[in-house]
Structure formats: C-alpha cells, structure tokens
Scaffold this active site. Structure first.
Site, short mmCIF file in Angstrom:
data_model
loop_
_atom_site.label_atom_id
_atom_site.label_comp_id
_atom_site.label_asym_id
_atom_site.label_seq_id
_atom_site.Cartn_x
_atom_site.Cartn_y
_atom_site.Cartn_z
N ARG A 156 -22.49 -34.31 52.17
CA ARG A 156 -22.60 -32.89 52.54
C ARG A 156 -23.89 -32.71 53.34
O ARG A 156 -24.96 -33.15 52.92
CB ARG A 156 -22.61 -31.99 51.31
CG ARG A 156 -22.89 -30.52 51.67
CD ARG A 156 -22.62 -29.56 50.54
NE ARG A 156 -21.19 -29.23 50.48
CZ ARG A 156 -20.71 -28.13 49.88
NH1 ARG A 156 -21.52 -27.27 49.29
NH2 ARG A 156 -19.42 -27.89 49.86
N ARG A 174 -15.75 -19.58 45.73
CA ARG A 174 -15.54 -18.31 45.03
C ARG A 174 -14.07 -18.00 44.75
O ARG A 174 -13.77 -17.44 43.70
CB ARG A 174 -16.21 -17.18 45.81
CG ARG A 174 -17.73 -17.30 45.79
CD ARG A 174 -18.41 -16.20 46.55
NE ARG A 174 -19.86 -16.43 46.60
CZ ARG A 174 -20.72 -15.65 47.20
NH1 ARG A 174 -20.28 -14.55 47.82
NH2 ARG A 174 -22.00 -15.92 47.19
N SER A 228 -14.78 -26.59 45.75
CA SER A 228 -16.11 -26.89 46.24
C SER A 228 -17.11 -27.04 45.09
O SER A 228 -16.96 -26.39 44.05
CB SER A 228 -16.57 -25.78 47.18
OG SER A 228 -17.70 -26.16 47.91
N PRO A 229 -18.14 -27.88 45.26
CA PRO A 229 -19.17 -27.96 44.22
C PRO A 229 -19.82 -26.60 43.99
O PRO A 229 -20.21 -25.93 44.95
CB PRO A 229 -20.18 -28.96 44.81
CG PRO A 229 -19.39 -29.76 45.80
CD PRO A 229 -18.39 -28.81 46.37
N GLN A 233 -20.75 -34.95 42.84
CA GLN A 233 -21.75 -34.76 43.89
C GLN A 233 -23.12 -35.10 43.30
O GLN A 233 -23.56 -34.47 42.34
CB GLN A 233 -21.73 -33.33 44.41
CG GLN A 233 -22.67 -33.10 45.59
CD GLN A 233 -22.81 -31.64 45.95
OE1 GLN A 233 -23.41 -30.87 45.19
NE2 GLN A 233 -22.26 -31.24 47.09
N TYR A 249 -32.27 -29.37 49.70
CA TYR A 249 -32.64 -30.24 48.60
C TYR A 249 -33.28 -31.52 49.15
O TYR A 249 -33.48 -31.66 50.36
CB TYR A 249 -31.43 -30.52 47.72
CG TYR A 249 -30.87 -29.25 47.10
CD1 TYR A 249 -31.71 -28.39 46.38
CD2 TYR A 249 -29.54 -28.87 47.26
CE1 TYR A 249 -31.23 -27.21 45.83
CE2 TYR A 249 -29.06 -27.69 46.71
CZ TYR A 249 -29.91 -26.86 46.01
OH TYR A 249 -29.44 -25.69 45.48
#
Length: 772
Positions: free
Chosen positions: A626, A720, A418-419, A497, A578
């Site tokens: 996303r 993680r 994942s980013p 991304q 964002y």
C-alpha cells in the site's frame, strides 16, 4: 447613499432589489435579467456587455432536460422559443483506432449559441430590460453604490471577481490541454468523440450537432503536442485547416470554420465566497466546469433560476444571496468534481489507447463517474453486454464477480475488505472483537478480507489498542481468526497488513482524539527524520543504521509468524505517513545518508524491508504494497513519483499495488470526492504495468462494476461500506440478481439470499374516470 458591508459601500436597498446591474451579456446574465424583470416589472435592470450582440466564442450549446424543465416552469415564453430550435439526438459515437462504437439512450438537446442569445435578447427587450452592447460596465464599486444588486456574470476572466479578489478568494487553475472551438457546416448524427494518434501525439475531437446543418467541433490536445505540431505559430484559420486534415474521416473531407475563439487552456475557477455586500457572482465568474461534460451554460442558467427564486423567497438581499450560495454550491461542487475527472481523463488519454476499442469506449463514457455501468445498461443494454463479453464476464455475471489471480491465489471476486484500524486489541493481542469483526466480513462474501495494520513491535503501534504480531501469543490469536475464516467462509481469502507507525505512534484511540499524543504512558518514536507529525506530536528520533537493521528484522519475524498463522496474502504498509511511508516522501525524509535524497535513495529502506519479508513469505502466496500516491501537499510525492515507486516494488516481486493517498503530512489538502483516489490507481496500472487495488470513497457495487469494467483497477477495496454492512458483497449479489461462483452464501444464511419483501406501496388503479 451610505452603508458599508465588509468594505463595499451599498445603497440602502428595499426588501427586494429594484435597481439591478448585470455585468456580462452571456446566457446566465441575460436569463437572470429576464427572470427578475418578469417577476417584478417595476425593476430597473441594466445589462452591460462589452461585445457586440452577435459576438460569441462558441457555436453550439447543450442543455439537459432538467435545466429545460426549470426554464419551462420559470418562463414558458423562453421555453417555447427554445423548444422550436433544439436539435435532439440519443447516440454517442466513439472512434478509436478506426473502429466506431455507438452507445444510445443518452438524450441530448442543443441549439446554436448565437440563436440562444437572440432568444434571450428578444425576451429581455420585450420585458423592458435595458441592454447595452459594446459598452464597458462602470467600475464594480460604482455599480455597488448606485444599485440594489449587482450580478457579476462577466465570465471566467471576471473583472468584478478580480476587483474583490480579497473577499471572493478565487482559485484559478490552468490545465494541461489546449483546445479550440470550431464549427462544421453539416450535422453529426451523434455526439462524436474521435481520437487521432499523430506523429506529434494524441489529439481528440469532441463534436455534436446544434442545427440541422451545423455542428460544434472542439479540438483538444496536450500543450506539448500543440507546440510540437506547430499550432503555436498558426493563426486560427490555419489551425482550423490543419484540424480538418487531422480529422478528415470524421468530417467527410469537409472544412472546419473558425469563429472568434483562439487556442486556450481550460481554467477551473473556484471561489471561497460567491457574494460580497450586494455583489454576487454567477456562472463562469463563480465557477467553471470543463466543456467535456457540457455544463458551462447549463450551470449559468441554473444559477440564474436559483438566484431569482431566492430573491423572491427571502426578505432581504443579504439573506437571498446567502440562500443562493447554499443552494447552488453543493450542486456546483459535484459538477466540478465530475468535470475534473473528465478533464483529467482526457489529459491522460494516452494511458488508455491500448485498450480494446469497445472497452476504451466504455472507459470514455464513464470517465466522469456520473455515467456508470448500471446506468449504461439502462441506456443501451446491447452495448454494455458487448463490453462485458469482451472483458470476459460469463452470461449474467457482473464484472465485480469475475475471478482475479495473484500469484498462487485466485480471488473469486474483485471485492476487498479494506484494512481498518479497530483499536480494540489488548497488549497487541486480537480478541473476540477481532474474531467477530473479521469473521463477519469473511462470511459477507468479499473475495479478500484484510486485517487492520498489524504492528511489528510494541513501539510500532499507533495507539495502545493496535494489534501486533511480535509475540507467540498474538500469533495464536491471529491463527484463530484465520482458521475461522477458512473453515466457515471457504473461498474467501484473508490477508494481513504489516506496518510500523513511525512518527505517528503513541497516540490516543481514534475516538478519544485522533493523532493526539497520549496523556501518559508514551513510548519513544522513531522515523526517517526527526520531524513531528503535528506541532503537538512527539518528535521522533532519526533512525540509525543499526536501528534500521533491527526494524527490518522485526518485519521479517512478523511476516514469518503471519505465514504460520495461515494468512493467504501479506501487504506491506508503505502509506499514510507511517514509518516506511516516511522514507518515501521528500516531506518527511530529510536524511543525508544513503537512505535519503533522490527517490531512488528514499526507496532503498522500504525495498530492503520488502525483500526481507518476501524472503520468508511463502513463494506461492502473493504480496501487495500500500502506497500514498500523492501527499496532497506542495513538494511532496507526486503522481509521477508514485508510478516509479510502484515500478520499483513490482520489480522486487510485488504482485499488486494498493493505491491510497495522503495522510503523510498534517497540512495536506486532499481533493475529496467519489472514488477520488482511483485516477492514481488507473495511472499506475497503465504506466507501471502492475495490478492495482483502488481504494477511497468507493461506496456502491455500481462503482465497483464501473471501475473494473473500464480497466481503471483490478480490485476495489471498500472500508466504510463494510462497517455499515458486513455482508455488503452478498447483498450486492442479491441486488443484482446474481447467483454464481463469484460469491457464495454460507449455508446457514441461504434463506436470506433474497431481499426481504416490504409492504405494498402502490394502490389499485381507478377503474373508471367520470367526466364532470
């Protein structure tokens, strides 16, 4: 008779409570009374139950081996009485569109609820507990003044809880389905789930035996189906007859018997505190868990065991009640998360009806996330292997190591790194850290490795350490990373991304103060509307039409550079508050022009950016988006909105939707838990008909296999776990004994493709046993 504990007058109690009031004569309250009396025969214990001894809302009760083990150790007399009554079975039958699939190895034990109450009544009387049936308990405040301890086991509609609502701070949530407890006068030979697709909508049956000649049957359907079918105008007897006709095949044409239950909606009860002074909540008064995982009585009995133990182990009532809550709360929270997942799965059952029947059965069995792919392999290897074959797994291939195609790109497995923002760039240029970080994860076996959010302009950074793609120098640095991945980890795709921070920019590095504005060197922020993210944040300027055009060109230029760097996939970041996400959410977009208002208008600018990027991104390379599928806040983006957002991007050419949630407004209230965001991905996948990437607290390869095989997602993105172990995917293959094309060990690493041996932990078995 004095003393005040946060507003509740209590008597000065001895170190251990001698005078105990129990409000509610269900299994939890009765068992608590019996345990406390057995532990100290000098105690005076009174149970108040407003109903008759044989009144009960259900028919059968399921208890786990774990709960029975606790009962056996605490009270062998009750355990022996229960053991003689249990009906045991191993199988679960799932009937979907006339096809029945059976999965074994589950191990259930059940008995009649009335018989359970009789056993507990007998035990309480034998011990000297004062049982008062058909008697309303005195007011809780009076009980608190006249007793050392008050146990409120008065159920989901607890009067005690409501009396002290300000102190317990309950949250009670009603859900979408109606259900009715019924009984059949024969024993199912398995726990049975049957789905009926009626002219009014989907109805489901949950049935299980509780005696050699009787079964519990719960019929459940969404409220709108219940009303359309006319159940609102029927009495319980008529409802039972109608349900028997709907499920005539399951019942073999036999009737259903109604009890004292009526149609109701399930209520999830959560309390901020479980005790107040000398009053403590137990069972449904403290917490509820949906019947589809069979935990109500189990939790209440386990509460009683824990409460009795804590009262024995601690010198004062206050310390004991604190210890009781500390012990039980994590267990209950975990159960409630599983119960909510199960409840919501049945609420959205219609989404899964078109799955192949065996895969549907697997999906149902793993709905709560407590039963997993690996767990089912242990319980019933034949059933699980059949599901894998139906899915298309080659022999010996776990679902996570099957390929997946997005446009012209075939990923060799379903794992995505994942980013993850690293905040390690200088002037937006990725350096050696990024080469090692992303290179290590490319070598680690994932099918797709994503960069962090790469910013399209200096003003679009979150922090001074964010990477960018607005300059030739940055592009050359990214080309170095991509070239390394393609050269040294052939078969691993690497994606970029692209995003813009919007109102969440100009902040400190995460470990210096997440979302905290810079002390100096700030740059001006822009957003859909002039709303600061937090009261401490800088207020952004509302973007003008000319600035929107400039921003679109910045995204386009960055995408063009990304294509020249050789990235295999591009993801547009429209999540987490964002800039593009800020246009989508009604909480952050207050515009009155053509880019604000309805969801269609809020989508306009993100779609314009997507189209511009798609126009310069190579046709054969996929693009994903996303999104935040919910804002976790009142008035924000809903799951229904998320489906429409996904449909819109898919219509414009998005190849998959990366489904995250939240981080849009600072006052969000997420429902965290294991793979907690997956239901949103599941819904988008089935309603919008677009491939999805699930993300959020997916931590084990077993989770990945379960989610993929159940059809809840197409790809799983893990963050993680890949920080903990860059070679997570390689190790997942080794731990499952998989060697195949779905994951390839780099040649220099092949010697480590088997788990290292550890020292022996066993000991030689004794050769002889000598009698004494």
């Amino acid at each position: 008779m004095a003393g005040a504990v946060t507003g509740v007058a209590t008597r000065q109690s001895p170190p251990r409570p001698l005078h105990v009031a129990v409000v509610g004569g269900g299994p939890g309250g009765l068992y608590a009374a019996a345990l406390l009396k057995r532990l100290d025969p000098a105690r005076r214990i009174t149970v108040w139950e407003r109903n008759a001894p044989d009144d009960t809302f259900g028919f059968g009760v399921v208890l786990s081996d774990e709960t029975l083990g606790g009962i056996e150790h605490a009270d062998p007399v009750v355990y022996a009485a229960l053991s003689g009554e249990f009906v045991r079975w191993d199988d679960i039958d799932i009937v979907h569109r006339g096809v029945r699939h059976t999965c074994g190895g589950h191990g259930f034990a059940a008995l009649g609820r009335r018989r359970l109450l009789e056993i507990l009544h007998e035990r309480c009387r034998a011990l000297g507990v004062d049982l008062r049936f058909r008697t309303q308990a005195p007011h809780p405040s009076l009980l608190a003044r006249t007793h050392d301890l008050v146990i409120a086991a008065d159920g989901v509609h607890s009067t005690t809880r409501e009396t002290y609502a300000r102190e317990f701070r309950p949250t009670v949530e009603d859900h979408r389905c109606r259900y009715l407890w019924l009984a059949a006068d024969f024993a199912f030979d398995a726990f049975r789930f049957e789905i009926a697709e009626t002219e009014h909508g989907v109805t489901q049956l949950h049935g299980y035996p509780y005696a050699t000649d009787a079964s519990t049957v719960v019929v459940e359907m969404r409220d709108e189906v219940w009303r359309a079918a006319g159940f609102a105008d029927m009495d319980v007897r008529e409802s039972a007859d109608r349900c028997a006709k709907i499920f005539t095949d399951a019942l073999g044409g036999r009737p259903l018997r109604a009890g004292t239950s009526t149609w109701t909606t399930f209520r999830t009860v959560v309390n901020a505190h479980w005790s107040h002074g000398n009053v403590v909540l137990l069972g449904d008064a403290a917490h509820t868990a949906h019947f589809s995982i069979g935990s109500g009585t189990k939790l209440a009995v386990e509460d009683a065991l824990a409460l009795a133990a804590c009262l024995e182990e601690h010198p004062t009532v206050a310390e004991a009640l604190t210890a009781y809550e500390e012990e039980r709360r994590p267990v209950v929270a975990s159960t409630q998360r599983a119960a909510r997942a199960s409840l919501e799965w049945f609420e959205e059952l219609r989404l899964h009806l078109d799955q192949p029947s065996r895969r549907f059965a697997f999906n149902l069995l793993t709905r709560s996330r407590r039963v997993t792919h690996d767990n089912l392999r242990l319980r019933d290897a034949r059933f699980t292997a059949a599901v894998e074959r139906e899915f298309g797994c080659p022999p010996g291939t776990p679902p996570m190591f099957t390929p997946f195609r997005l446009r012209g790109l075939t990923l060799r497995n379903r794992v995505v790194v994942s980013p993850m923002d690293m905040y390690a760039a200088v002037d937006g240029v990725p350096g050696d850290f990024h080469l090692v970080h992303l290179g290590a994860r490319a070598l680690g076996g994932a099918g797709l490795v994503m960069t962090e959010m790469v910013c399209v302009s200096p003003q679009g950074r979150i922090t001074p350490g964010c990477a960018g793609l607005w300059s030739h120098r940055q592009a050359e640095a990214w080309r170095r990373v991509v070239t390394f991945a393609h050269r040294h980890a052939p078969g691993t795709a690497i994606g970029v991304q692209l995003g813009h921070s919007g109102r969440k920019g100009s902040t400190k590095l995460m470990w210096e103060g997440m979302d905290e504005p810079l002390d100096d060197g700030n740059w001006p922020l822009v957003a859909a509307s002039p709303l600061p993210y937090t009261p401490r944040s800088q207020t952004p300027r509302e973007l003008t039409r000319a600035q929107l055009t400039d921003l679109r060109e910045e995204f386009t230029a960055a995408a063009w550079r990304a294509a020249r760097c050789g990235f295999d996939l591009l993801e547009l970041h429209c999540a987490h508050g964002y800039l593009l996400s800020g246009f989508l959410s009604p909480l952050t977009n207050r515009r009155t022009d053509r880019y604000g208002g309805s969801l269609e208008r809020r989508l306009r600018f993100p779609l314009e950016v997507f189209d511009a990027v798609r126009s310069v991104w190579p046709e054969e390379r996929p693009m994903t988006v996303r999104i935040s599928a919910t804002d976790w806040a009142d008035g924000g983006t809903t799951a229904e909105d998320a489906v429409e957002i996904a449909r819109a991007f898919a219509a414009h050419g998005a190849d998959a939707i990366d489904v995250s949630t939240g981080q849009v407004v600072a006052g969000e209230r997420p429902a965290y838990g294991r793979s907690y965001q997956t239901p949103f991905a599941d819904r988008i996948r089935h309603e919008a008909g677009v491939p999805v990437i699930a993300v959020g607290a997916i931590s084990s390869w077993d989770d990945v296999n379960s989610l993929i095989l159940a059809g809840r997602t197409d790809l799983c993105a893990l963050a993680r776990p890949h920080l903990y172990d860059p070679h997570w995917t390689l190790h997942a293959a080794a731990e499952q004994g998989y060697e195949g094309p779905g994951v390839v060990w780099p040649a220099p690493y092949r010697a480590g493709s088997r788990r290292p041996r550890t020292g022996r932990t066993d000991a030689p078995r004794p050769r002889l046993t000598l009698g004494g």
